[in-house]
Design an enzyme around this catalytic site. Structure first.
Site: not given
Length: 405
Positions: A151, A266
């Site tokens: 991110s 994840e």
């Protein structure tokens, strides 16, 4: 047992179970039942693990030590290839082992979750045999810690919009940019970084994945203070960080494929480990309703029963999805159910606690829910933002028209 582990011969899984229990019992005390009774023990209502400084490093050292014990006994990488020191077993054995380990006082493994659940599997799936040995095996041997450099300030929900760039210079790549919301970066040895290598290509095709040594010149880690008061996330600044082409995972331009595989792992990890905690939360919510006089209110009981049903459905759904391949888009359903249910638990707690939810009166089981609800906001983003996952399900599972790109 045989169906769960993928073997028709139940004796194999039974031998595995007995061997695992013998290993665990010889090294760890049995875990006391997690109290759901009102006023017993700590409230433990924070959703994000929040430690920093020396305490964080001690937790990391303890987790690494336990992972080394797992590896030495053959439980360190149950699904890993035999050629790289793994046990070569189906995923069901890993689930079975984790269920058994939950019965014992295991060190907090949060510092290693990203490496073992996301980074390691991605390198094993998309890296060369040499890269698996060089980067992934150390994670499972308890020698290294990994973080995930995905991110960015302008590329969270739209991860393919990353601007961190890598430019080829001979046998090396030079990486410059900024990552954010990175867990473990303060003590990680390596990071799995998604960067842009072709600014002229369509955004999903101009990305490449690299393994970045976190002690390389030009890497700077800055902790982020959260709404809940902790600093479990960081910003990572990359300034002219030079890495060899041997650190590239997959071909240039194939970074998005590697990233989606990593994110599937994840999401699976996010969905798998919450059922017991949510069951405890339900018991605490019932205790809160009883002590605030709301349990006799049929509307309050109805909301509690509806939440109970949702949590049971989420558990059954997750168990059903255990048979779906790791990269299946359907895995996003687990994460969406989790994030929604965490929010609903917090909202019911706020309704039942009343003013004590926002003003700490010192009463057990009241103000602590505040941290739960604030943490639930973060889980709408962790493992993939809800809106992005819904779009993915709409396009890939339901076959609806694709979003213009």
């Amino acid at each position: 047992m045989s169906g769960e582990c993928g073997y028709s011969d139940t004796s194999h899984s039974r031998v595995f179970e007995l061997r695992a229990l013998e290993f665990l019992a010889a090294r760890l005390p049995r875990r006391a039942a997690r109290a759901g009774e009102w006023g017993v023990g700590t409230e433990d209502l924070a959703l994000f693990h929040e430690t920093s400084g020396e305490e964080e490093r001690q937790e990391c050292a303890a987790a690494l030590a336990w992972q080394r014990e797992r590896w030495a006994a053959g439980f360190g990488w149950l699904t890993g290839p035999l050629a790289h020191g793994g046990a070569g077993l189906p995923a069901g054995y890993d689930r079975l082992y984790r269920q058994l380990e939950d019965r014992f006082e295991v060190p907090d493994m949060n510092p290693l979750r990203i490496g073992l659940g996301t980074v390691g599997p991605a390198i094993a799936a998309y890296g060369t045999p040499e890269q698996v040995d060089r980067f992934a095996v150390g994670l499972y041997r308890g020698e290294r810690v990994a973080c995930q450099l995905f991110s960015e300030p302008d590329a969270g929900s739209d991860l393919a919009g990353v601007r961190t760039r890598a430019v080829r210079e001979g046998a090396d790549w030079v990486i410059t940019g900024q990552k954010v919301w990175t867990s473990n970066a303060t003590f990680a040895d390596l990071g799995l970084a998604l960067v842009r290598t072709d600014p002229d290509a369509p955004k999903h095709r101009g990305l490449t994945m690299f393994v970045v040594p976190m002690d390389a010149p030009g890497v700077r880690v800055v902790p982020l203070r959260q709404l809940t008061g902790g600093t479990s996330f960081t910003e990572v600044f990359l300034t002219d960080v030079r890495v060899s082409d041997e650190h590239r995972i997959g071909a240039p331009g194939e970074g998005w494929r590697v990233a989606t595989g990593a994110l599937a792992g994840e999401r699976r990890a996010v969905g798998d480990r919450w059922h017991e905690r949510n069951a405890r939360a339900l018991e605490l919510l019932r205790g809160l309703a009883e002590r605030t006089g709301r349990w006799e209110d049929p509307l309050a009981r109805q909301e509690w029963a509806r939440l109970y049903s949702r949590l049971r459905i989420a558990r059954f759904q997750q168990e059903r999805m255990q048979q779906v391949a790791l990269g299946g888009a359907e895995r996003a359903v687990d994460k969406l159910l989790l994030s929604t249910n965490l929010r609903l638990v917090g909202e019911l707690a706020a309704e039942l606690a009343g003013p004590a939810f926002t003003a700490d009166t010192g009463e057990w089981g009241h103000y602590g829910w505040n941290r739960w609800l604030m943490g639930a906001l973060g889980y709408r983003i962790a493992g993939g933002t809800e809106e992005i996952l819904k779009t993915m399900l709409a396009e890939r599972v339901l076959g609806l028209p694709k979003e213009p790109r």
